[in-house]
Every structure is written in C-alpha cells, then in structure tokens.
Design a protein around this motif. Structure first.
Motif, PDB file in Angstrom:
ATOM      1  N   MET A 389       0.943  -1.266   0.021  1.00 31.97           N
ATOM      2  CA  MET A 389      -0.157   0.036   0.182  1.00 31.97           C
ATOM      3  C   MET A 389       0.871   1.185   0.139  1.00 31.97           C
ATOM      4  N   GLU A 390       1.952   1.146   0.850  1.00 33.90           N
ATOM      5  CA  GLU A 390       2.992   2.423   0.728  1.00 33.90           C
ATOM      6  C   GLU A 390       3.490   2.695  -0.458  1.00 33.90           C
ATOM      7  N   LEU A 391       3.898   1.549  -1.236  1.00 28.46           N
ATOM      8  CA  LEU A 391       4.749   1.699  -2.362  1.00 28.46           C
ATOM      9  C   LEU A 391       3.768   2.240  -3.530  1.00 28.46           C
ATOM     10  N   MET A 392       2.456   1.709  -3.243  1.00 25.42           N
ATOM     11  CA  MET A 392       1.493   2.113  -4.341  1.00 25.42           C
ATOM     12  C   MET A 392       1.328   3.463  -4.278  1.00 25.42           C
ATOM     13  N   SER A 393       1.240   4.188  -2.817  1.00 28.06           N
ATOM     14  CA  SER A 393       0.961   5.551  -2.672  1.00 28.06           C
ATOM     15  C   SER A 393       2.220   6.216  -3.245  1.00 28.06           C
ATOM     16  N   PHE A 394       3.296   5.780  -2.906  1.00 31.76           N
ATOM     17  CA  PHE A 394       4.678   6.645  -3.277  1.00 31.76           C
ATOM     18  C   PHE A 394       4.725   6.518  -4.877  1.00 31.76           C
ATOM     19  N   ILE A 395       4.341   5.442  -5.550  1.00 24.83           N
ATOM     20  CA  ILE A 395       4.325   5.580  -7.033  1.00 24.83           C
ATOM     21  C   ILE A 395       3.196   6.712  -7.393  1.00 24.83           C
ATOM     22  N   SER A 396       2.143   6.608  -6.874  1.00 24.13           N
ATOM     23  CA  SER A 396       0.991   7.704  -7.416  1.00 24.13           C
ATOM     24  C   SER A 396       1.478   8.838  -7.065  1.00 24.13           C
ATOM     25  N   GLU A 397       2.382   9.359  -6.321  1.00 25.60           N
ATOM     26  CA  GLU A 397       2.995  10.599  -6.065  1.00 25.60           C
ATOM     27  C   GLU A 397       3.957  10.802  -7.347  1.00 25.60           C
ATOM     28  N   LYS A 398       4.891   9.786  -7.306  1.00 20.92           N
ATOM     29  CA  LYS A 398       6.076   9.808  -8.228  1.00 20.92           C
ATOM     30  C   LYS A 398       5.506  10.369  -9.947  1.00 20.92           C
ATOM     31  N   ILE A 399       4.279   9.714  -9.971  1.00 17.04           N
ATOM     32  CA  ILE A 399       3.909   9.815 -11.637  1.00 17.04           C
ATOM     33  C   ILE A 399       3.002  11.297 -11.768  1.00 17.04           C
ATOM     34  N   GLN A 400       2.786  12.004 -10.846  1.00 21.07           N
ATOM     35  CA  GLN A 400       2.058  13.301 -10.752  1.00 21.07           C
ATOM     36  C   GLN A 400       2.836  14.192 -11.723  1.00 21.07           C
TER      37      GLN A 400
END
Ligand code: C5P
Length: 400
Positions: A389-400
């Motif tokens: 969950m933490e990694l997916m939320s991190f990736i969602s920030e990175k692709i902004q």
C-alpha cells in the motif's frame, strides 16, 4: 486511519442470527467517525431489538414503510439519498433474493431500490442455503449489477453446520468499509505487474527455477486495485489467490512472460516488474526425459540468456509505461540497485536485502529502499501487505 470520518452508512439488518453482532459493528464504525442510520426488517427485530440499535447508533431505527413518525423525521427517499454507502449486514438468503429480484416489499428493499449509493452485502446464512444454486445465482446477479459482496466467512455455524455462510466479523466489515472509502490514488491508471518465479524447462519433467513465492507481486496487485487502478497481473507458477478485481494471466517460462508483457505493456501506464525472472534457460529442452547413464558422473546443461523483460519495456519508444524494477541483493544494495536503474533505464528501482532474515523471498514481511535518478526513500520492515500500500501511494506521487 481516518477514512471513515464523516462518512454516512445506512446499515440494513435482516433476520439472521448474526444480527446480534450489529451493535458491535455500529459501535466500531461510530468510533471511527461514521454516522450510522439503521433500518431493520421485521424478522431482524426477533434477533436484536430496535432499542439496542437506537442506543448504539444514536438515532431512531426505521423498519416500516408505513410508519408516519419515521417518515416525518427522514422519509425513505431522503434516507436513500443521505447514505454514502448502504451496508446490508447480515444479508439473509431471503433479503438477497428480494434485492436480486428488484422487490420493494419492505422498507429495506425499497431503500436499496431507491438509493444511488453503492450497496455492500454481507451474506449470512446456513451453509447449504448459501451453496444453493438459487442463492448463488442471486449473488451473481448482484455482482453483475456492481453490488459489493463482503464474505461470507466459513466455519462453525449457529445451527451446528460447518461451511461457508458466516457473516464476517464486525472488525472485518469495518476494515472493508475503511478500504472502500480510501482515497483512490491510482484511479485512471492501468498497471501491469509481473510476479513469482519463472520455470525454465530442461526436459518434460524437470525445470530450473527459484524460491520466489509471488507474495510481494500479488500484494502489489491487490494494493493497486484497492487504490483504484485497473490491474493486470502476469504470474509465474505460484500458489497465491488472485486479488479481487485483478486480471491474472499465468505463464511458465521467462520467454512466455516476455511475450505476454510486450503485448500488454504499451496499453498500461505503469509497469512493475516484481517477478524473479530466470536470467538463463537451457539452450535445448530434451523432448524425452533425460536418463541417468552408468558411464557418466556429470552432465552439462548449456544455458542461454533470457530476454530482460523490464529492460525491454523500458526501451519502448512508443507507449512506454512508467517502469519500476526490483532488485534482490545480498550485498552492496545501493551500488547494484543504482547500476540496474541506469543499465535497464528504469524510472524507479525497489531494492531489498535478501541476506537479512524475515524479508524478501517467501517471507510475509519486507523492507525496501527505492532509488531513482536523484533520490532515495526507505520503507522500513513491515508486512508485505502494508508495504504494498505504501509503495503504491509513493508511485502515485511520483507519476504526478
Ligand atoms: O538483473 P536482475 O535480475 O537482478 O534485475 C531484477 C529486475 O529485472 C527485476 O525487476 C526483474 O523482474 C527484472 N528482470 C526481467 N527480466 C529478466 C531478469 C530480470 O524483467 N530476464
């Protein structure tokens, strides 16, 4: 987690023994900031009193369509519009049948017809009633209409039978509600994930493989789906349950995986290469089982290099997704991970030290350090589920 704060849940209770758990369910939801209104069927009142539900919810309980007093305080159409979520718990076989049939023969079934809110159903009934084809067809109808089904659990039942049909425990339902209201960080994204090992055949009965269990990749797929992404999971041979809402494609060898990934990668916005892909495969696969011979104490299998799947995706000139690799290392974590990041032209690499016990292959927990061109971030040891969950939320920030 504050995802339930301010959310409005209409709890619809029907007449099953599990109704007694609704007081506890209501308390746990209210503790988390949820507003609850309760509607009971006539039969539900035989299992838990409206007075109890009124006391725990803090509001008058409605049960009749024709109750002038209840209709005055909030009429059934207002109640249907008020809810962010309708939760039918316990949902008996009868209630499920009535909802599937589109009936409005009491207040609760009428509300289900009148609401635009999503409806979650927590089935609760005798195991034979649950397995009955009529119930199964009714549930399939509800799934087709995008109702959400939570449970049932399996185990010992109030009637003494053992099997599927128990209503999920109150805290399990609370967790489902929390997940349901979690912000959808990845909605609109389509994510392709590889998981598990590959098997490289030597002959019809033997292969070369590795210890990857696929747990991390499957948890990532689940987390991505929960975060609102559409998810395709390409998996090597593993013993894992396919997460809800995830499209799974099974493959065996690195070559199969490469073929499937290259077909699908350009249709996805993110590619996460979590599979432990075999670097080499036997050059020739024997058509017949290789026999042991008396005169040979050694045998040689010539191996050739497999295509590097993640590097192939990262080098796409058209439709290249945001590309994330994994690196399992036993030493010099940062050095090797950064080399792979650069050589494979990745956007992000997730590195884990598999020499530390309790993390990585076959474990339920993991720690990761992620590296990108100009930075790094440490995810300390936690369950693979939480880490995903933490990694997916991190990736969602990175692709902004
Ligand atoms: O080079 P190494 O195998 O350590 O790199 C690991 C990363 O590369 C992982 O993301 C893995 O899924 C990916 N990989 C791949 N195809 C290969 C070998 C590794 O996609 N043939």
């Amino acid at each position: 987690m504050q995802t339930l704060s301010g959310k409005k849940i209409l709890l619809g209770i029907s007449g099953g023994i599990a109704a007694y758990k609704c007081a506890e369910l209501t308390r746990r939801l209210i503790e988390r900031g949820t507003e609850i209104r309760v509607v009971m069927t006539e039969a539900a009142k035989e299992f838990i009193t409206p007075l109890t539900m009124q006391a725990v919810s803090g509001h008058q309980v409605a049960s009749s369509l024709l109750d002038p007093e209840a209709e005055r305080s909030m009429n059934h159409i207002e109640l249907a519009k008020w809810a962010d979520l309708v939760l039918l718990a316990p949902a008996t076989a009868d209630l499920i049948a009535r909802v599937a049939g589109g009936l409005g023969n009491d207040l609760l079934s009428t509300l289900v017809l009148a609401t635009e809110a999503p409806v979650a159903v927590a089935p609760a009934m005798n195991q034979q009633m649950y397995k009955n084809i009529a119930t199964q067809e009714n549930l399939a109808t509800l799934i087709r209409r995008e109702f959400i089904i939570w449970g049932p659990g399996a185990g010992e039942q109030a009637c003494g039978d053992v099997g599927p049909g128990r209503m999920l425990e109150p805290m399990e339902l609370v967790h489902h509600c929390e997940e349901f209201f979690q912000p959808r960080l990845l909605s609109g994204q389509s994510i392709l994930i590889t998981a598990g090992p590959t098997q490289e055949a030597i002959d019809p009965v033997r292969y070369i493989s590795n210890h990857s269990s696929g747990k991390m990749g499957f948890q990532l797929a689940e987390a991505a789906a929960r975060s609102g992404a559409s998810v395709t999971l390409i998996s090597g041979p593993v013993n894992q349950r396919t997460p809800d809402g995830v499209c799974r494609i099974d493959v065996t060898s690195a070559t199969n995986m490469h073929e499937e990934v290259m077909k699908l990668a350009p249709e996805h916005t993110i590619f996460i290469s979590c599979a432990a892909v075999a670097d080499y495969r036997p050059e020739c696969i024997s058509e017949q089982k290789i026999k042991k011979t008396k005169d040979k104490d050694a045998m040689t299998i010539r191996m050739i290099k497999n295509p590097d799947i993640v590097a192939s995706v990262a080098s796409l000139t058209e439709g290249r997704p945001y590309t994330v690799g994994f690196a399992a290392e036993t030493q010099n974590l940062e050095h090797y991970a950064r080399n792979k990041l650069e050589q494979k032209n990745l956007d992000l690499i997730c590195a884990n030290d598999v020499s530390v016990s309790g993390q990585g292959f076959n474990s339920d927990s993991n720690a990761l350090t992620v590296y990108w061109k100009n930075g790094e971030h440490v995810f300390p040891l936690t369950s693979k589920n939480q880490l995903a969950m933490e990694l997916m939320s991190f990736i969602s920030e990175k692709i902004q």
